[in-house]
Scaffold this motif. Structure first.
Motif, PDB file in Angstrom:
ATOM      1  N   ARG A  67       0.828  -1.230   0.000  1.00 21.66           N
ATOM      2  CA  ARG A  67       0.000   0.000   0.000  1.00 21.66           C
ATOM      3  C   ARG A  67       0.855   1.270   0.000  1.00 21.66           C
ATOM      4  N   HIS A  68       1.951   1.264   0.758  1.00 27.56           N
ATOM      5  CA  HIS A  68       2.711   2.518   0.944  1.00 27.56           C
ATOM      6  C   HIS A  68       4.131   2.461   0.357  1.00 27.56           C
ATOM      7  N   GLY A  69       4.570   1.306  -0.082  1.00 25.57           N
ATOM      8  CA  GLY A  69       5.882   1.202  -0.697  1.00 25.57           C
ATOM      9  C   GLY A  69       7.043   1.082   0.283  1.00 25.57           C
ATOM     10  N   ALA A  70       6.802   1.189   1.572  1.00 29.39           N
ATOM     11  CA  ALA A  70       7.856   1.086   2.566  1.00 29.39           C
ATOM     12  C   ALA A  70       7.257   0.694   3.909  1.00 29.39           C
ATOM     13  N   LEU A  71       8.127   0.270   4.819  1.00 26.58           N
ATOM     14  CA  LEU A  71       7.700  -0.110   6.159  1.00 26.58           C
ATOM     15  C   LEU A  71       7.946   1.053   7.110  1.00 26.58           C
ATOM     16  N   PRO A  72       7.044   1.229   8.100  1.00 30.29           N
ATOM     17  CA  PRO A  72       7.290   2.251   9.129  1.00 30.29           C
ATOM     18  C   PRO A  72       8.504   1.869   9.974  1.00 30.29           C
ATOM     19  N   SER A  73       8.989   2.817  10.750  1.00 31.92           N
ATOM     20  CA  SER A  73      10.173   2.560  11.565  1.00 31.92           C
ATOM     21  C   SER A  73       9.882   1.457  12.577  1.00 31.92           C
ATOM     22  N   GLY A  74      10.901   0.616  12.817  1.00 31.82           N
ATOM     23  CA  GLY A  74      10.792  -0.448  13.789  1.00 31.82           C
ATOM     24  C   GLY A  74      10.336  -1.777  13.197  1.00 31.82           C
ATOM     25  N   TRP A  75      10.043  -1.827  11.911  1.00 30.83           N
ATOM     26  CA  TRP A  75       9.533  -3.060  11.329  1.00 30.83           C
ATOM     27  C   TRP A  75      10.636  -3.915  10.708  1.00 30.83           C
ATOM     28  N   SER A  76      11.791  -3.382  10.537  1.00 26.80           N
ATOM     29  CA  SER A  76      12.815  -4.199   9.892  1.00 26.80           C
ATOM     30  C   SER A  76      13.540  -5.066  10.885  1.00 26.80           C
TER      31      SER A  76
END
Length: 181
Positions: free
Chosen positions: A172-181
């Motif tokens: 949906r957004h093309g990237a992950l929010p912070s803390g998801w990696s």
């Protein structure tokens, strides 16, 4: 007691009003007149007027006005009466006849995060997780939602659910929010 036994005994009503129109019973005059008005209904206008005039010096001005307004019309049973305690025939409806009233008030809308926190307080982990996932998909930069959802995944050890949500966020957004990696 005689009026309670025979509410249509007009002579007893008249005697009671006359007795209550003299000290020391003057505090009972309004109740006696209310009973007379209730017993007579829409009849006996002249008698009601005469007895009201006789008791007028002992009545509270508001009570006297109330009775004067009902000289020409019937004082219906169950009518909202001024507060008094000496009536025998009064059905004792004091105040409002409407026991419950509808009130409209503005209810502050809870944010999805607040709703999810309420669900967590009541132990609905799955409901809170679903609400937080939907909120994060709509607004991926919301730090509180992000932090709380990650905490749920961590405490429930649901790595598959976290991976599925990560795929949805990337799609949906093309990237992950912070803390998801």
């Amino acid at each position: 007691m005689q009026i309670a036994r025979d509410p249509l005994d007009i002579e007893a009503h008249a005697r009671r009003v006359l007795l209550a129109s003299r000290p020391p019973l003057t505090d009972r005059a309004f109740g006696a007149l209310v009973d007379l008005f209730l017993a007579l209904g829409d009849r006996g206008r002249a008698l009601r007027r005469q007895l009201l005039e006789q008791a007028m010096p002992w009545l509270d001005p508001d009570d006297a006005h109330f009775l004067r307004t009902h000289l020409d019309t019937e004082l219906p049973r169950g009518a909202q009466l001024p507060t008094q305690r000496w009536s025998v025939l009064d059905t004792a409806v004091l105040g409002s006849l409407n026991m419950v009233g509808l009130q409209r008030r503005e209810v502050a809308q809870e944010t999805p995060f607040q709703q999810a926190m309420s669900l967590l307080e009541y132990g609905d982990l799955a409901g809170a997780r679903g609400m937080l996932e939907a909120a994060l998909l709509d607004e991926p930069d919301h730090e509180e939602v992000n932090r709380e959802l990650l905490a749920i995944y961590q405490h429930s050890r649901d790595d598959a659910g976290k991976a599925e949500m990560a795929d949805k966020l990337v799609a949906r957004h093309g990237a992950l929010p912070s803390g998801w990696s």
